[in-house]
Design an enzyme around this catalytic site. Structure first.
Site, PDB file in Angstrom:
ATOM      1  NE  ARG A  54      -3.316   0.291   3.061  1.00 26.13           N
ATOM      2  CZ  ARG A  54      -2.456   0.223   4.061  1.00 26.13           C
ATOM      3  NH1 ARG A  54      -2.144   1.381   4.475  1.00 26.13           N
ATOM      4  NH2 ARG A  54      -2.686  -0.779   5.088  1.00 26.13           N
ATOM      5  CE1 TYR A 106     -16.241  10.674 -15.443  1.00 20.24           C
ATOM      6  CE2 TYR A 106     -15.655  10.907 -13.310  1.00 20.24           C
ATOM      7  CZ  TYR A 106     -16.155  10.115 -14.324  1.00 20.24           C
ATOM      8  OH  TYR A 106     -16.450   8.846 -14.135  1.00 20.24           O
ATOM      9  CG  ASP A 178      -9.602  15.896 -15.087  1.00 18.25           C
ATOM     10  OD1 ASP A 178      -8.978  15.464 -15.845  1.00 18.25           O
ATOM     11  OD2 ASP A 178     -10.711  15.542 -14.723  1.00 18.25           O
ATOM     12  CE  LYS A 203     -12.412   7.596 -18.520  1.00 20.60           C
ATOM     13  NZ  LYS A 203     -12.609   8.697 -17.964  1.00 20.60           N
TER      14      LYS A 203
HETATM   15  C1  PLP Z   1     -12.943   9.315 -16.562  1.00 24.61           C
HETATM   16  C2  PLP Z   1     -12.702  10.862 -16.008  1.00 24.61           C
HETATM   17  C3  PLP Z   1     -12.251  10.883 -14.850  1.00 24.61           C
HETATM   18  C4  PLP Z   1     -12.418   9.708 -13.636  1.00 24.61           C
HETATM   19  O1  PLP Z   1     -11.754   8.814 -13.852  1.00 24.61           O
HETATM   20  P1  PLP Z   1     -11.965   7.271 -13.470  1.00 24.61           P
HETATM   21  O2  PLP Z   1     -10.718   6.612 -13.939  1.00 24.61           O
HETATM   22  O3  PLP Z   1     -13.010   6.701 -14.451  1.00 24.61           O
HETATM   23  O4  PLP Z   1     -12.156   7.158 -12.039  1.00 24.61           O
HETATM   24  C5  PLP Z   1     -12.035  12.233 -14.331  1.00 24.61           C
HETATM   25  N1  PLP Z   1     -11.837  13.107 -15.334  1.00 24.61           N
HETATM   26  C6  PLP Z   1     -12.115  12.803 -16.503  1.00 24.61           C
HETATM   27  C7  PLP Z   1     -12.074  14.184 -17.521  1.00 24.61           C
HETATM   28  C8  PLP Z   1     -12.380  11.665 -17.109  1.00 24.61           C
HETATM   29  O5  PLP Z   1     -12.614  11.691 -18.295  1.00 24.61           O
END
Ligand code: PLP
Length: 379
Positions: A54, A106, A178, A203
């Site tokens: 962890r 998001y 982000d 992604k």
């Molecule tokens: C998918 C996404 C997230 C969240 O990510 P997870 O891996 O699904 O928890 C955050 N920000 C954006 C822009 C995303 O497309």
């Protein structure tokens, strides 16, 4: 090797960072260390730096070296998911902190604000972060974080990152971006003045729709970095060794994949913009997009995700999604295969997404096959 890597170009760093051949065997592909625990000295010391999974593991360490390098940060942390990465930032703030969040972003982060901020002792305002003045008006004395998502989900709005960075710094707050839709291949917010960059590595960094993960890159390895590291350790949102390995492998081809994603999405966007059934295309690569000029300054390409609103109702939009044959009906983005979704339905009750909006994750197929599929779906 590590010193020269710092001055190498992006494509090269993405391939080599964290990729030193295995010391024990010379293996070029990094080993996946699944061990949950590591041998210690009698007094509990961990001479090789690893004690319990962890806290850290060698596969995750390699991934974090790559993540820091591609975003140009002093340090990076890998997480179990993108939302876990975001939650770790917010759970590291003192009670009473105020957070400026984007109104188009998001959906999971707004859900976090609605359901958890009060329990965590945080307050927030939702702001249109593509409008600098609104951001300035929302910042208060207690603001600790200004958050932007650019391009944003699902309206693909563009935040002026250097502008927000300057404003945030003047107030002594931290600027978090982000950057999931752009990836570090197209946009590096730390170089534009941000303090932290978040990616859902689920992604484009993973890139093959087969791994979940999140990352944070830090401009400085400072006290806030230590606080977030401690949050991850205590609350446990760590990346598994196998997931770390898959994301690391995805990063190796990121620059090349993003070139094709951008080229294909550009062609699909141009096709949609000329289609009589389309009211508006949200893609920052189109000169008609309100954020185009800023995007052209701060991004080296416009990405593979876009959305569009049709001239018609919610059910007309759903019917187009229904008729798609090559685009697969699914949420998420950033994989090699193209996806289509009726976004408001995916977000569910409380969604503020326009009902006639369709989101596309444009993959790496031949662009004409994608356009042919949309042509028949929109007939
Ligand atoms: C998918 C996404 C997230 C969240 O990510 P997870 O891996 O699904 O928890 C955050 N920000 C954006 C822009 C995303 O497309």
């Amino acid at each position: 090797m590590t010193d020269t890597i710092l001055i190498m170009r992006f494509e090269t760093r993405a391939i080599h960072a964290g990729g030193e051949p295995d010391e024990a065997t010379g293996a070029i592909a990094p080993p996946i260390h699944l061990s949950t625990t590591y041998e210690r000295m009698a007094g509990g010391e961990t001479p090789r730096g690893y004690g319990y999974i962890r806290e850290a593991n060698p596969t995750q360490t390699r991934l974090e070296a790559a993540l820091a390098s591609i975003d140009g940060g002093e340090a990076a942390l890998a997480f179990a998911s993108g939302v876990a990465a975001g939650a770790a930032i917010l759970q590291s703030l003192p009670r009473g902190a105020h957070v400026v969040l984007p109104s188009d972003s998001y959906y999971g982060f707004r859900a976090m604000a609605f359901d958890f901020f009060e329990k965590w002792g945080l307050t927030y305002d939702l702001v249109e972060t593509d409008d600098l003045r609104s951001v300035g008006q929302a910042v208060r004395e207690t603001t600790r974080i200004v958050w932007a998502e650019s391009p944003s989900n699902p309206l693909m709005t563009i935040a002026d990152l250097p502008g927000i960075a300057e404003l945030t710094r003047a107030h002594g707050a931290l600027f978090v971006v982000d950057g999931t839709f752009a990836t570090p291949a197209l946009q590096r917010p730390l170089e534009l003045g941000a303090d932290l960059v978040l990616h859902s590595t689920t992604k484009y960094l993973g890139g093959h729709s087969d791994v979940q993960g999140g990352s944070l890159a830090f401009r400085r390895r400072d006290a806030f970095f230590e606080a977030v590291l401690n949050t991850r350790k205590v609350l446990g949102a760590v990346a598994s060794p196998f997931n770390s390995w898959l994301v690391l492998r995805g990063i190796r081809s990121l620059a090349s994949r993003m070139r094709v994603h951008c080229a294909n999405a550009g062609q699909v966007a141009a096709f949609l913009a000329a289609h009589p059934s389309v009211r508006v295309v949200h893609y920052p690569g189109l000169p008609s997009h309100p954020g185009h000029a800023i995007a052209a300054r701060q991004m080296s390409g416009f990405g593979g995700t876009l959305s569009f609103e049709i001239r018609g109702s919610r059910s007309d939009a759903i019917a187009i999604v229904e008729r798609a044959r090559l685009f697969i009906r699914a949420t998420s983005l950033g994989g090699v295969e193209s996806l289509i979704e009726h976004r408001a339905s995916s977000e569910g009750p409380g969604s503020t997404t326009p009902p006639s909006l369709i989101r596309l994750s444009v993959g790496l197929e031949h662009p004409q096959d994608l356009i042919d599929d949309l042509t028949q779906a929109m007939e």
